[in-house]
Structure formats: structure tokens, C-alpha cells
Design a protein around this motif. Structure first.
Motif, short mmCIF file in Angstrom:
data_model
loop_
_atom_site.label_atom_id
_atom_site.label_comp_id
_atom_site.label_asym_id
_atom_site.label_seq_id
_atom_site.Cartn_x
_atom_site.Cartn_y
_atom_site.Cartn_z
N ARG A 5 17.23 85.64 7.99
CA ARG A 5 16.42 86.61 7.26
C ARG A 5 15.03 86.14 7.16
O ARG A 5 14.08 86.87 7.27
CB ARG A 5 16.93 86.70 5.86
CG ARG A 5 18.10 87.53 5.95
CD ARG A 5 18.73 87.57 4.68
NE ARG A 5 19.86 88.32 4.93
CZ ARG A 5 21.03 88.06 4.48
NH1 ARG A 5 21.18 87.09 3.66
NH2 ARG A 5 22.02 88.78 4.83
N GLU A 219 26.44 93.76 -2.07
CA GLU A 219 27.24 92.54 -1.92
C GLU A 219 27.84 92.14 -3.26
O GLU A 219 29.01 91.75 -3.35
CB GLU A 219 26.37 91.38 -1.39
CG GLU A 219 25.86 91.57 0.04
CD GLU A 219 24.90 90.46 0.48
OE1 GLU A 219 24.74 89.46 -0.26
OE2 GLU A 219 24.30 90.61 1.56
N ASP A 263 28.41 87.06 4.67
CA ASP A 263 28.41 87.69 3.34
C ASP A 263 29.65 87.32 2.54
O ASP A 263 29.56 87.03 1.35
CB ASP A 263 28.30 89.21 3.48
CG ASP A 263 26.93 89.62 4.00
OD1 ASP A 263 25.95 88.89 3.75
OD2 ASP A 263 26.84 90.67 4.67
N GLU A 280 31.10 91.27 7.25
CA GLU A 280 29.67 91.56 7.09
C GLU A 280 29.52 92.83 6.25
O GLU A 280 30.20 93.83 6.51
CB GLU A 280 29.04 91.75 8.47
CG GLU A 280 27.60 92.23 8.46
CD GLU A 280 26.63 91.30 7.74
OE1 GLU A 280 26.74 90.08 7.92
OE2 GLU A 280 25.77 91.81 7.00
N LEU A 281 28.65 92.77 5.25
CA LEU A 281 28.42 93.94 4.39
C LEU A 281 27.07 94.56 4.71
O LEU A 281 26.10 93.84 4.96
CB LEU A 281 28.45 93.50 2.93
CG LEU A 281 29.75 92.84 2.48
CD1 LEU A 281 29.58 92.20 1.10
CD2 LEU A 281 30.89 93.85 2.46
N LYS A 282 27.03 95.86 4.73
CA LYS A 282 25.80 96.58 5.04
C LYS A 282 25.68 97.80 4.15
O LYS A 282 26.69 98.36 3.70
CB LYS A 282 25.84 97.09 6.49
CG LYS A 282 25.76 96.00 7.53
CD LYS A 282 24.38 95.42 7.56
CE LYS A 282 24.26 94.37 8.64
NZ LYS A 282 23.04 93.57 8.44
MG MG Z 1 25.06 91.97 5.11
#
Ligand code: MG
Ligand code: A3P
Length: 418
Positions: A5, A219, A263, A280-282
Motif C-alpha cells: 500500500r 475489514e 486481510d 482477501e476483503l474488498k
Molecule cells: Mg483487502
């Protein structure tokens, strides 16, 4: 918060493949299909510092899927609420499946329960190098005894930097700068913020700043600190905290060691071992029109696929939110199914183009960055609609391997020899 990031939270992927595009890791390794060196390196006149460049046009990379070995987790590390490094999994969280229509308010806590990581602090590869320092014997124990002086990998980098490479043939807005140093036979790749990215970072609107928080808030709604607890949506969101996996794999003849933020993991203790248990969280804007669906397939799914495919994270859980930041639906996307999902989009992105471009870029790096020195940086530069070019910098502001790392690697080699 992700290395990828800063190094992109952007600074900051499943098994198998069943279609002919071969967009996935094979059982053990993906067969080389028709992998071959592409003639995309051209020679320019004297007006560029480097004499080689790499064209990013998609058509040049639309060939057989290259070998991409099943990524293996070789370790992990955590960064705490003060961004301190720990050589363990203390920050790993556990996924708790929400309702299909949970009505999470992602704006909650933005003003009063949010501690934001300072993204002006450039951490470069430091945390990953710290992990290497602490786990070097693990890495070289896999090597024949006579090669213990090197790490046994060609490239060390963040997953987020590789994600940028994978998506380059389809990127039309944001360029990148990647600093490369060859040190003791390994190429270290560390991103340098472009002027445009810096301008963007310093001039974000209040709305944009708030929307960046929404992903982290999602999250918090879906992750618990341990197997026996539940998410605490009343707590503070602190984006300094991170859990990172370190994986080893091979792309064609490039041996890779990279790290990426994860995540959370599947909350079922019987879930498969990492990285297959990772989730993976989105978040994404809710899809209301065919045009929005098409854009989601073309742009969002490309980024999601690239980010998770690289480390072998098999699924993305997406929270679709309305304009007011309320999550109206939740959907799971299997990375292995994404290339099927996008097949009906006209002229859409292809996993094989992403992987072949990355592979050719790494080959270019090996050809160009030949001098082995901790203080030399080959700076690779790309802007949309241009070729990748490079320049060479000695003892400059771009040098990024910290002294403690250089010393450690040198010291240990000497002690190996004695
Ligand atoms: Mg994520
Ligand atoms: P979303 O991606 O759900 O919006 P990651 O998904 O990589 O784990 O990142 C978590 C969150 O960090 C993102 O959630 C978003 O809120 C923020 N983030 C990641 N990359 C970003 C970027 N390039 N610019 C702004 N915010 C970003």
C-alpha cells in the motif's frame, strides 16, 4: 497499511487452472505452454540513459501462460499498532462471514475511532528485509551447501509492486517507478513514488480520504482477533497494523520471494494450510447498471485478480456499498473463476498477458541491472502509452538497501566462510 500500500496498500491469490488461458497455478507447477522470450526489447539512440526499453502493448504478451509455480508460504510477520515488526503471526485475523445483506455502515468511526498510518513515511523494503535477516537460515537451508552465501532467489520485492507490473499492459492512468539493486546475486525491487502519485496523495479530497477508510472499516466488521471471538465494530481502526505473508514461487526462470499483506484467514480450523486459507476483503460500489457491471469486470476484477493470484490467495470477499457507505450486499469471488466471469466482456483483460509482461520485465531487469552493488540503483520508469525505460544512479537518493541489511548479509557470509 500494506507494504504494497505504501508500497501500496494496493501497497500490498488458488490452485489450479481449468481453462486454456491457464491463468492459474497448476497442481505443482504450471506447464510452460508456449513460453518463449519475446522480441519486445528495442534499442534506442543515445538520448535515453539506458539503451534498452520494453514495450507494454498487450498484443505482444498474448501467448501461452508462463510457468507460475504454486506459491509456498515460507514465513510471515506482523506490524503492530505502532508499525513495529514482529517475526510472527500476532496480527493475523479470522474471517467471520457476514449476512448477505449486512447493512454495515462504513462511515462509522471515521472521525473518532480511526488511526491512520502516515503514508508519507517511505518504508521501502525494510520490513521484508527484517524478515529475511531473521529467517535467512530457513531460506538458505533449502539450497545446496556450496550456495549458502546467497539467498537462493532472483528477486525480492513486495507483492504490491508485482501487482503493478501484472496490470501494466492495461493501465491507462498511473505510471510507476521501480528502483532495482542487484546485491549478492539477488535483485531487490522497491517502488519510488512518482511525482504524480505524490501530488495525488497530498491533494486528496475529504471525500476521497473518507472513502479510503471504508475498506478498512469493512475489514473490522468481518474479522475477529482469534478463533473464539467475534468482530468488534466498536473498536479503533488502526491502519498501522498488518499481517504479511512471505511466499516463494517461480515465474518461468525467475525465482521470486515476495511479501504481501493478508486481510484474514478462514475461521474454520480445518481450512487448508496457508496461503489457501487466506481471504482477501474488498469493498466496491454497488452495481446497478450493465455499464457498471462491465466496468467492474474490466477494471476492478483485474486488480483483485492480480493481487490475490500472485500469493495464491484463493478468494476475495466483496462488500458492495451504496453512495452513503452502507454495505448492501456481500459476495465471494473465487480467483480461479474470475477469468470465466470476464469472458463475455469484449476486448477484456487476460491473465496470460499480465503474467507474460511481468516475466519479460523481470528478464529485462536481469539483462540491464548487471552491476552487483548495494549502492547502485537501476531506476525503471513507465508512463502510460510509453515504453519502460531506465536510468542508472550510483550512491544517490534512490539507494534503498539499509546499512544494517548490507552489513548483516556481508557478515554472515564471512562467518559461513570461516
Ligand atoms: Mg483487502
Ligand atoms: P478496498 O480495496 O476494499 O477499498 P486491500 O484491499 O489491498 O487489503 O486494501 C484495504 C483498503 O486500503 C482498501 O479497501 C482501501 O480502503 C485502502 N486502499 C488500498 N489501496 C488504496 C489506494 N491505492 N488508494 C487508497 N486507498 C487504498
Amino acid at each position: 497499511m500494506n507494504p504494497s500500500r505504501s508500497h501500496g496498500r494496493q501497497s500490498s491469490a488458488k490452485r489450479e487452472r481449468d481453462d486454456s488461458e491457464g491463468s492459474h497455478h497448476g497442481h505443482k507447477s504450471f506447464k510452460p505452454n508456449h513460453y518463449h522470450q519475446h522480441q519486445s526489447v528495442s534499442h534506442h539512440g543515445q538520448n535515453t540513459v539506458g539503451s534498452q526499453s520494453l514495450c507494454t502493448r498487450r498484443e505482444l504478451y498474448d501467448r501461452g501462460f508462463p510457468v507460475y509455480k504454486q506459491p509456498v508460504e515460507v514465513g510471515c510477520f506482523s506490524l503492530d499498532s505502532h508499525r513495529r515488526f514482529f517475526n510472527d503471526s500476532r496480527q493475523l485475523r479470522f474471517y467471520v462471514e457476514p449476512d448477505r445483506s449486512p447493512n454495515f455502515n462504513l462511515r462509522d468511526g471515521y472521525k473518532d475511532r480511526f488511526l491512520k498510518r502516515d503514508d508519507g513515511v517511505k518504508e521501502r523494503l525494510d520490513h521484508l528485509l527484517r524478515w529475511i535477516k531473521a529467517n535467512r537460515s530457513k531460506l538458505s537451508s533449502r539450497l545446496p551447501a556450496d550456495s549458502s552465501r546467497d539467498l537462493g532467489v532472483d528477486f525480492v520485492t513486495w507483492r504490491g509492486h508485482l501487482t503493478k507490473l501484472l496490470t501494466t499492459p492495461y493501465e491507462t492512468k498511473e505510471g510507476w517507478l521501480l528502483a532495482v539493486t542487484r546485491f549478492r546475486g539477488t535483485w531487490y525491487i522497491s517502488e519510488v513514488e512518482t511525482e504524480a502519485a505524490q501530488r495525488e496523495r497530498m491533494n486528496r479530497t475529504e471525500r476521497h480520504e473518507e472513502m479510503m477508510y471504508w475498506g478498512y472499516k469493512f475489514e473490522q466488521y468481518t474479522c475477529a482477533d482469534n478463533l473464539h471471538s467475534l468482530p468488534d465494530s466498536g473498536g479503533v481502526v488502526n491502519t498501522n497494523e498488518a499481517f504479511c505473508t512471505v511466499v516463494q514461487t517461480r515465474l518461468a526462470d525467475h525465482r521470486l520471494l515476495f511479501s504481501g499483506e493478508v486481510d484474514c484467514r478462514d475461521g474454520d480450523p480445518k481450512a487448508p494450510p496457508p496461503p489457501a486459507c487466506y481471504v482477501e476483503l474488498k469493498t466496491s460500489a454497488e452495481i446497478c447498471t450493465p455499464k457498471q457491471r462491465s466496468n467492474f469486470h474490466r477494471f476492478k476484477l483485474l486488480k483483485w485478480w492480480a493481487q490475490s493470484f500472485l500469493p495464491g490467495v484463493p478468494r476475495v470477499v466483496a462488500g458492495f456499498r451504496d453512495q452513503d457507505g452502507v454495505v448492501v450486499s456481500v459476495e465471494t469471488f473465487l480467483i480461479s473463476k474470475i477469468s470465466q466471469l470476464i469472458k463475455n466482456e469484449y476486448n477484456c483483460w487476460k491473465p496470460t498477458v499480465c503474467m507474460n509482461f511481468c516475466c519479460d520485465f523481470l528478464s529485462l531487469v536481469k539483462r540491464v541491472a548487471t552491476e552487483d552493488s548495494h549502492s547502485v540503483v537501476y531506476l525503471f520508469s513507465w508512463e502510460p502509452r510509453r515504453d519502460v525505460t531506465y536510468s542508472v544512479h550510483r550512491d544517490s537518493q534512490y539507494s534503498f538497501l539499509p546499512h544494517w541489511f548490507v552489513e548483516e548479509m556481508t557478515k554472515t557470509e564471512d562467518s559461513h566462510q570461516s
